[in-house]
Design a protein around this motif. Structure first.
Motif, PDB file in Angstrom:
ATOM      1  N   ASN A  36       0.867  -1.170   0.000  1.00 62.88           N
ATOM      2  CA  ASN A  36       0.000   0.000   0.000  1.00 62.88           C
ATOM      3  C   ASN A  36       0.907   1.223   0.000  1.00 62.88           C
ATOM      4  O   ASN A  36       1.791   1.326   0.851  1.00 62.88           O
ATOM      5  CB  ASN A  36      -0.862  -0.034   1.259  1.00 62.88           C
ATOM      6  N   PRO A  37       0.706   2.183  -0.933  1.00 60.86           N
ATOM      7  CA  PRO A  37       1.580   3.353  -0.948  1.00 60.86           C
ATOM      8  C   PRO A  37       1.566   4.133   0.365  1.00 60.86           C
ATOM      9  O   PRO A  37       2.554   4.763   0.734  1.00 60.86           O
ATOM     10  CB  PRO A  37       1.064   4.202  -2.110  1.00 60.86           C
ATOM     11  N   GLY A  38       0.456   4.055   1.104  1.00 57.34           N
ATOM     12  CA  GLY A  38       0.365   4.759   2.384  1.00 57.34           C
ATOM     13  C   GLY A  38       1.410   4.330   3.399  1.00 57.34           C
ATOM     14  O   GLY A  38       1.744   5.068   4.319  1.00 57.34           O
ATOM     15  N   LYS A  39       1.958   3.117   3.217  1.00 59.87           N
ATOM     16  CA  LYS A  39       3.008   2.623   4.108  1.00 59.87           C
ATOM     17  C   LYS A  39       4.280   3.456   3.997  1.00 59.87           C
ATOM     18  O   LYS A  39       5.136   3.432   4.867  1.00 59.87           O
ATOM     19  CB  LYS A  39       3.350   1.188   3.702  1.00 59.87           C
ATOM     20  N   PHE A  40       4.398   4.191   2.893  1.00 56.82           N
ATOM     21  CA  PHE A  40       5.615   4.959   2.634  1.00 56.82           C
ATOM     22  C   PHE A  40       5.396   6.449   2.824  1.00 56.82           C
ATOM     23  O   PHE A  40       6.129   7.266   2.285  1.00 56.82           O
ATOM     24  CB  PHE A  40       6.112   4.655   1.215  1.00 56.82           C
ATOM     25  N   ALA A  41       4.368   6.799   3.600  1.00 57.06           N
ATOM     26  CA  ALA A  41       4.063   8.213   3.828  1.00 57.06           C
ATOM     27  C   ALA A  41       3.717   8.453   5.292  1.00 57.06           C
ATOM     28  O   ALA A  41       3.354   7.532   6.012  1.00 57.06           O
ATOM     29  CB  ALA A  41       2.893   8.635   2.935  1.00 57.06           C
ATOM     30  N   GLY A  42       3.845   9.694   5.693  1.00 54.09           N
ATOM     31  CA  GLY A  42       3.421  10.111   7.028  1.00 54.09           C
ATOM     32  C   GLY A  42       4.245   9.525   8.155  1.00 54.09           C
ATOM     33  O   GLY A  42       5.448   9.300   8.029  1.00 54.09           O
ATOM     34  N   SER A  79      13.616   6.692  -8.824  1.00 57.05           N
ATOM     35  CA  SER A  79      12.268   7.194  -9.117  1.00 57.05           C
ATOM     36  C   SER A  79      11.290   6.823  -8.006  1.00 57.05           C
ATOM     37  O   SER A  79      10.448   7.642  -7.614  1.00 57.05           O
ATOM     38  CB  SER A  79      11.769   6.642 -10.453  1.00 57.05           C
ATOM     39  N   LEU A  80      11.392   5.602  -7.497  1.00 56.80           N
ATOM     40  CA  LEU A  80      10.515   5.183  -6.399  1.00 56.80           C
ATOM     41  C   LEU A  80      10.786   6.003  -5.138  1.00 56.80           C
ATOM     42  O   LEU A  80       9.855   6.450  -4.469  1.00 56.80           O
ATOM     43  CB  LEU A  80      10.693   3.686  -6.117  1.00 56.80           C
ATOM     44  N   ILE A  81      12.052   6.230  -4.831  1.00 55.69           N
ATOM     45  CA  ILE A  81      12.388   7.051  -3.659  1.00 55.69           C
ATOM     46  C   ILE A  81      11.848   8.470  -3.862  1.00 55.69           C
ATOM     47  O   ILE A  81      11.289   9.073  -2.944  1.00 55.69           O
ATOM     48  CB  ILE A  81      13.909   7.041  -3.379  1.00 55.69           C
ATOM     49  N   ALA A  82      11.980   9.004  -5.082  1.00 57.67           N
ATOM     50  CA  ALA A  82      11.447  10.347  -5.373  1.00 57.67           C
ATOM     51  C   ALA A  82       9.939  10.387  -5.122  1.00 57.67           C
ATOM     52  O   ALA A  82       9.416  11.347  -4.549  1.00 57.67           O
ATOM     53  CB  ALA A  82      11.769  10.735  -6.814  1.00 57.67           C
ATOM     54  N   TYR A  83       9.239   9.335  -5.533  1.00 59.10           N
ATOM     55  CA  TYR A  83       7.789   9.248  -5.295  1.00 59.10           C
ATOM     56  C   TYR A  83       7.487   9.256  -3.799  1.00 59.10           C
ATOM     57  O   TYR A  83       6.595   9.974  -3.334  1.00 59.10           O
ATOM     58  CB  TYR A  83       7.248   7.987  -5.981  1.00 59.10           C
ATOM     59  N   PHE A  84       8.249   8.496  -3.018  1.00 63.07           N
ATOM     60  CA  PHE A  84       8.039   8.480  -1.561  1.00 63.07           C
ATOM     61  C   PHE A  84       8.281   9.867  -0.968  1.00 63.07           C
ATOM     62  O   PHE A  84       7.540  10.312  -0.089  1.00 63.07           O
ATOM     63  CB  PHE A  84       8.957   7.466  -0.873  1.00 63.07           C
ATOM     64  N   LEU A  85       9.322  10.542  -1.447  1.00 59.43           N
ATOM     65  CA  LEU A  85       9.632  11.884  -0.930  1.00 59.43           C
ATOM     66  C   LEU A  85       8.504  12.855  -1.276  1.00 59.43           C
ATOM     67  O   LEU A  85       8.104  13.671  -0.448  1.00 59.43           O
ATOM     68  CB  LEU A  85      10.973  12.378  -1.476  1.00 59.43           C
ATOM     69  N   GLU A  86       7.978  12.744  -2.498  1.00 51.59           N
ATOM     70  CA  GLU A  86       6.870  13.606  -2.902  1.00 51.59           C
ATOM     71  C   GLU A  86       5.642  13.332  -2.033  1.00 51.59           C
ATOM     72  O   GLU A  86       4.973  14.258  -1.574  1.00 51.59           O
ATOM     73  CB  GLU A  86       6.539  13.369  -4.377  1.00 51.59           C
ATOM     74  N   MET A  87       5.344  12.047  -1.781  1.00 51.81           N
ATOM     75  CA  MET A  87       4.200  11.705  -0.922  1.00 51.81           C
ATOM     76  C   MET A  87       4.362  12.293   0.474  1.00 51.81           C
ATOM     77  O   MET A  87       3.381  12.598   1.142  1.00 51.81           O
ATOM     78  CB  MET A  87       4.058  10.180  -0.794  1.00 51.81           C
ATOM     79  N   ASN A  88       5.589  12.447   0.910  1.00 54.37           N
ATOM     80  CA  ASN A  88       5.873  12.984   2.239  1.00 54.37           C
ATOM     81  C   ASN A  88       6.083  14.495   2.216  1.00 54.37           C
ATOM     82  O   ASN A  88       6.538  15.082   3.185  1.00 54.37           O
ATOM     83  CB  ASN A  88       7.074  12.265   2.849  1.00 54.37           C
ATOM     84  N   LYS A  89       5.741  15.091   1.075  1.00 52.17           N
ATOM     85  CA  LYS A  89       5.750  16.548   0.903  1.00 52.17           C
ATOM     86  C   LYS A  89       7.130  17.182   1.021  1.00 52.17           C
ATOM     87  O   LYS A  89       7.255  18.336   1.434  1.00 52.17           O
ATOM     88  CB  LYS A  89       4.732  17.209   1.837  1.00 52.17           C
ATOM     89  N   TYR A  90       8.161  16.436   0.668  1.00 53.70           N
ATOM     90  CA  TYR A  90       9.486  17.045   0.556  1.00 53.70           C
ATOM     91  C   TYR A  90       9.535  17.773  -0.779  1.00 53.70           C
ATOM     92  O   TYR A  90       8.940  17.313  -1.763  1.00 53.70           O
ATOM     93  CB  TYR A  90      10.590  15.983   0.628  1.00 53.70           C
TER      94      TYR A  90
END
Length: 113
Positions: A36-42, A79-90
Motif C-alpha cells: 500500500n503506498p500509504g506505508k511509505f508516507a506520514g 524514481s521510487l524514492i522520489a515518489y516516496f519523498l513527494e508523498m511525504n511533501k518534501y
C-alpha cells in the motif's frame, strides 16, 4: 540553534517532479500488488526512515519485487524514492536524484520543514 547535517537532506529539493511521477507509475505497475503506498508516507515513513540515509530505503528495495528480486534498475530505485519523498511533501528540485548507492548514502531523511 539547530546544527545542520553536513550533506544534503530531503529538504533540499533532491529529486524532480518528473522523477516522482515516474516512480508513482512504477509503483502502480510493480509494487502495489503487495504494498500500500500509504506505508511509505506520514508517520510510518518518518518512523522507519527519519534521520537515516536514503540508502536505508534502497536496502529494502534490493529484494524487490518478490517475484523478481533485484530486477529494479538503479534509475527505478531513484524514481521510487522520489515518489516516496513527494508523498511525504518534501520539495522537488531541478536535479534528478541519483540511484547510485553512494549518492543515496550521502542524503539524510530530515524532518519536514
Amino acid at each position: 540553534v539547530a546544527v545542520r547535517a553536513q550533506g544534503p537532506t530531503t529538504n533540499d529539493g533532491i529529486y524532480t517532479a518528473a522523477q516522482a511521477a515516474k516512480g508513482k507509475e512504477l509503483f502502480g505497475q510493480v509494487c502495489e500488488s503487495c504494498h500500500n503506498p500509504g506505508k511509505f508516507a506520514g508517520a510510518e515513513f518518518a518512523r522507519a526512515y527519519g534521520s537515516k540515509p536514503l540508502s536505508e530505503i534502497d536496502a529494502g528495495m534490493s529484494e524487490m519485487p518478490m517475484d523478481n528480486p533485484g530486477s529494479l534498475k538503479r534509475e527505478d530505485v531513484a524514481s521510487l524514492i522520489a515518489y516516496f519523498l513527494e508523498m511525504n511533501k518534501y520539495p522537488a528540485g531541478q536535479k534528478a536524484l541519483s540511484g547510485e548507492a553512494d549518492a543515496l548514502k550521502a542524503i539524510m531523511v530530515a524532518p519536514r520543514p
